[in-house]
Write an enzyme that holds these catalytic residues in place. Sequence first.
Site, PDB file in Angstrom:
ATOM      1  N   GLY A  18      53.192  24.849  49.551  1.00 49.70           N
ATOM      2  CA  GLY A  18      53.192  24.742  48.725  1.00 49.70           C
ATOM      3  C   GLY A  18      53.721  24.304  47.631  1.00 49.70           C
ATOM      4  N   CYS A 396      39.640  38.963  31.084  1.00 43.00           N
ATOM      5  CA  CYS A 396      38.033  39.266  31.509  1.00 43.00           C
ATOM      6  C   CYS A 396      37.299  40.536  31.610  1.00 43.00           C
ATOM      7  CB  CYS A 396      37.785  37.939  33.280  1.00 43.00           C
ATOM      8  SG  CYS A 396      36.545  37.653  33.015  1.00 43.00           S
ATOM      9  N   HIS A 539      40.914  33.288  31.611  1.00 43.19           N
ATOM     10  CA  HIS A 539      42.213  33.527  31.916  1.00 43.19           C
ATOM     11  C   HIS A 539      43.534  32.921  31.791  1.00 43.19           C
ATOM     12  CE1 HIS A 539      40.340  35.893  35.063  1.00 43.19           C
ATOM     13  NE2 HIS A 539      39.233  35.259  34.654  1.00 43.19           N
ATOM     14  N   GLU A 541      46.205  33.085  31.797  1.00 44.33           N
ATOM     15  CA  GLU A 541      47.131  32.677  33.066  1.00 44.33           C
ATOM     16  C   GLU A 541      47.365  31.293  33.667  1.00 44.33           C
ATOM     17  OE1 GLU A 541      44.989  34.832  32.873  1.00 44.33           O
ATOM     18  OE2 GLU A 541      44.138  35.518  35.537  1.00 44.33           O
TER      19      GLU A 541
END
Length: 570
Positions: A18, A396, A539, A541
């Site tokens: 990745g 959250c 979220h 992030e």
Amino acid sequence: MTKFVIVSGGVMSGVGKGVASASIAKILQEYGYSVTLIKIDPYINSDAGTLRPTEHGEVWVTCDGGEIDQDLGTYERFINQAIPKKNSITTGQIYSAVIERERRGDYLGATVQFIPHITNEIVDRIYQAAQAYEIVVIEIGGTVGDYENGAYLYAIKNLCAKSPTQNIVHALVTYLPVPPHTGEMKTKPTQQAVRLLNQEGITPDFILCRSEQPIDDIRRQKIESFARIGLDGIIAAPDVTSVYHVPVNFEQEQLGQKILKTLGLAQKKLPNWDSWQNLANRIINTSLPKVKIAIVGKYLASGDFSLTDSYLSVKHALLHAGAHLGVYIDVAWLDAHDFEIGAGKIVGDLEKVLVEKFKNFDGILIPGGFGAQGVDGKLNVITYAREHQVPYLGICYGMQLAVIEYARNLCNLTDAHTTEVAPDTVHPVVDILPIQSDLIKAKGYGGTMRLGDYSAQVKLNSRVLELYQAAGRAEKLSTGEVIVTERHRHRYEINPSYISQIEQAGLVFSGVHVRADNTRLMEFIELPKHPFFVATQAHPEFNSRLESPAPLFIGFVQAACEFATKKLKD
Ligand code: GLN
């Protein structure tokens, strides 16, 4: 015509395909090309939404609401660009699309087969995601030689068939172990991985040699002669302290120019790595001012898996903010169960335990989560952060619990809870709204959450607005309202019937999403008389990149930094 870089993996999984794919894309972007990435996951699941995070790492949420493998997160953090859900292809999606079409009768009596129907579906999906990009990097999940990914390696050959010039580059990421008893770097697994790829009719143009130390000349020559790959194509990929150093390391071996040359492309611009390198260096620079952040979650053991992977994006968002502000981020993962009374957890005085633990930290973050595990501990930690003026960022579940904590301790709603944990609570301060419960009844659990981008109208003069404005992420509408957009992944909401009572007690709801039916969904909270007590239903992030950190994380790290300085003075 679109060109493709295919990244496959040999030897074993988990060696950084990745990051290698994201780094290649970043490099090609630096040479002036428009680039995107596609992840192919050979599993049967349609998406990653129902995969166990303890096994598979974080579920990444795309802007358009896809629940995807965490590799897409790595891609976005590197190329600083949103990647939609169509760029994630799984075997489950491919087969269900073909079977659905067969049931509809679209194949007109033909025998529906692996070749060409499945392979064509794979290629069509790749082209759909590739539209409008000059170069597409495709990462094939799994390891060469797996039964499961052969289909994709086969299908990908159809991509070259459509082009008169070389339009595909193959990069194989392998691993060169150094067995402790020999102390020698071994190339054999790499040779065998190349053979397996050859059996699929593919010769790699590049071998990215993952290893602890950089590969030496002797081993390069060995791979050259056994695998018949030119020396130029053998690229060192040694371990690095921060993944953000990988593109620059690859460039030391001119990987970008070599890929462009193989594809017959010219450099459109000269790369400038100064700012990227500077940020990457800051992430690992322990001599910068240090801030210690406690991330309090439920880290239940699962074999040897590093559970902190389920919060990978949160960690990166902290690192991005730290790099941006020039501070070194030291993260500790604390188990919320350790702050619970009862069940034999805390013996003696809770306050004492909390003070003892948290006096070493400059900021407390509670990330997203599901279920009842660890909730009581998280609530206790939130009380501590609020009362002791420790910077707090809630994400959250971390916002829902902060609202519950406030309702219990400052609004006299001692039974306040979320119906996720206490379905019969007298004060369901966090609850499923009627629209959501209908969906759950109709669909079971898969795909019933509020997912992807939602905009919030943000209150003027709020801390949240100030931070989004400073980062250039607030948008002023013609109506005069200011909105900010973040990604979401949750079922429960702050119950609208308690808002005014909680607001009167001093908590500010500083951002709200207004639905078409006028339901107001709370998106941000903040406490004005606290150095930094901010939380969001979203979220943030998922929108943090090395080159553009998330505004709330910048505010949080800045506040933690000030807290640390003040602590030193006191
Ligand atoms: N469990 C909560 C909900 O479903 C929060 C989810 C989360 O933190 N991502 O609403």
